[in-house]
Design an enzyme around this catalytic site. Structure first.
Site, PDB file in Angstrom:
ATOM      1  N   GLU A  67       0.803  -1.221   0.000  1.00  0.00           N
ATOM      2  CA  GLU A  67       0.000   0.000   0.000  1.00  0.00           C
ATOM      3  C   GLU A  67       0.837   1.274   0.000  1.00  0.00           C
ATOM      4  O   GLU A  67       0.315   2.366  -0.232  1.00  0.00           O
ATOM      5  CB  GLU A  67      -0.941  -0.002   1.217  1.00  0.00           C
ATOM      6  N   GLU A  79       6.910 -22.338   7.162  1.00  0.00           N
ATOM      7  CA  GLU A  79       7.246 -21.482   8.304  1.00  0.00           C
ATOM      8  C   GLU A  79       8.222 -22.146   9.269  1.00  0.00           C
ATOM      9  O   GLU A  79       8.778 -21.483  10.148  1.00  0.00           O
ATOM     10  CB  GLU A  79       5.985 -21.071   9.063  1.00  0.00           C
TER      11      GLU A  79
END
Length: 308
Positions: free
Chosen positions: A84, A115
């Site tokens: 953004e 992960e």
């Protein structure tokens, strides 16, 4: 065997023990009641968040980047925040970057096991060309994700500045970084569902880090976004409104300022307030690290000195 019993994020919430027996609205009310607590949980971390911002600003000013690294919800939030920044503040797409365990595919579909690999994090950072000029922010609600630990360890080995954002006390990642940010929001509405309160808390922290960083590097004048790239009709209108608001002029004058500046919002604002032409405004902006407030003060000071 991995134990989660001691983690704040894995405890049961005594306020939602009968969640499955409630009506639709009652469930939503419970979620809302828990969400109201989050901002208060973030407040004690403000000082540490400020230190993280100072690291990011320092990195960017010396040609480095702000990089988020995480897994699952935490990783997705980092990528969201980073993605953004360019459209909002007109920065290069790699100035703020987010990476997550499993890569871009994991944004939509979980990549099991990713992960758990420290090495994968190191490889991902190497692909980015990570260096000691960059600031790395490790994101893990549980504070113990191996992928994030691997990334922080690698960043530290290069001498880069490191930050860790978790939602538990005494997080493992807190011990591996320069600035530990622990926002302890307590038990989730649904036990262990850290996409809820923990995710909201991390989103708040990331908003604070990236927004304050953008302000500090001159992407905001007063509280206006001034690096808007007027690439379509909506953005041209937004640029016009920003210049009009910042300079206190009507839309006709603001449009003329924009046209004379080559639709550079910062230059147009400086011209409108200081009376400088486009060349002088652009030159003085560069001398003041593109900070509009500093540029205007500098030009007004010059005017006063000339009068004297």
């Amino acid at each position: 065997m991995l134990s989660l019993d001691s983690l704040d994020t894995e405890k049961r919430n005594i306020n939602t023990m009968n969640l499955d027996e409630l009506s639709t609205v009652e469930i939503i009310e419970k979620i809302n009641q828990e969400d109201k607590k989050i901002a208060d949980c973030v407040e004690p971390a403000i000082q540490k968040i400020g230190e993280a911002v100072d690291f990011a600003v320092e990195s960017i000013k010396r040609g480095g980047r702000l990089i988020y690294i995480g897994a699952g919800t935490s990783g997705r939030l980092g990528i969201l925040d980073a993605s953004e920044c360019p459209p909002t503040y007109g920065v290069p797409f790699d100035m703020v970057t987010g990476i997550m365990a499993g890569g871009d595919k994991a944004m939509r579909k979980a990549i099991e096991g990713a992960e758990d690999s420290k090495e994968l994090a190191v490889n991902d950072l190497k692909k980015l060309g990570f260096s000691k000029k960059d600031t790395l922010v490790g994101l893990a609600a549980s504070g113990r994700t191996p992928y994030v630990i691997g990334g922080l360890e690698y960043a530290k080995s290069l001498g880069a500045k490191t930050v860790a954002v978790s939602c538990v006390r005494g997080a493992k990642i807190s011990k591996l970084c320069d600035v530990p940010i622990e926002v302890v929001v307590g038990a989730e509405v649904v036990t262990g569902s850290t996409r809820m309160k923990a995710g909201t808390a991390q989103k708040m922290v990331l908003n604070m880090i990236s927004t304050t960083t953008m302000v500090k590097i001159g992407k905001v004048y007063q509280n206006l976004m001034v690096d808007v790239a007027a690439t379509n009709e909506k953005l041209r209108v937004r640029a016009l409104n920003i210049v009009s608001e910042a300079t206190g002029t009507n839309k006709e004058i603001a449009k003329k300022l924009l046209e004379d500046s080559g639709y550079d919002v910062k230059v147009a604002i400086v011209m409108g307030i200081s009376g400088a032409d486009a060349i002088k405004a652009r030159q003085t902006l560069k001398e003041n690290e593109l900070n509009v407030s500093a540029t205007i003060k500098s030009l007004l000071r010059e005017s006063v000195e000339r009068i004297r």
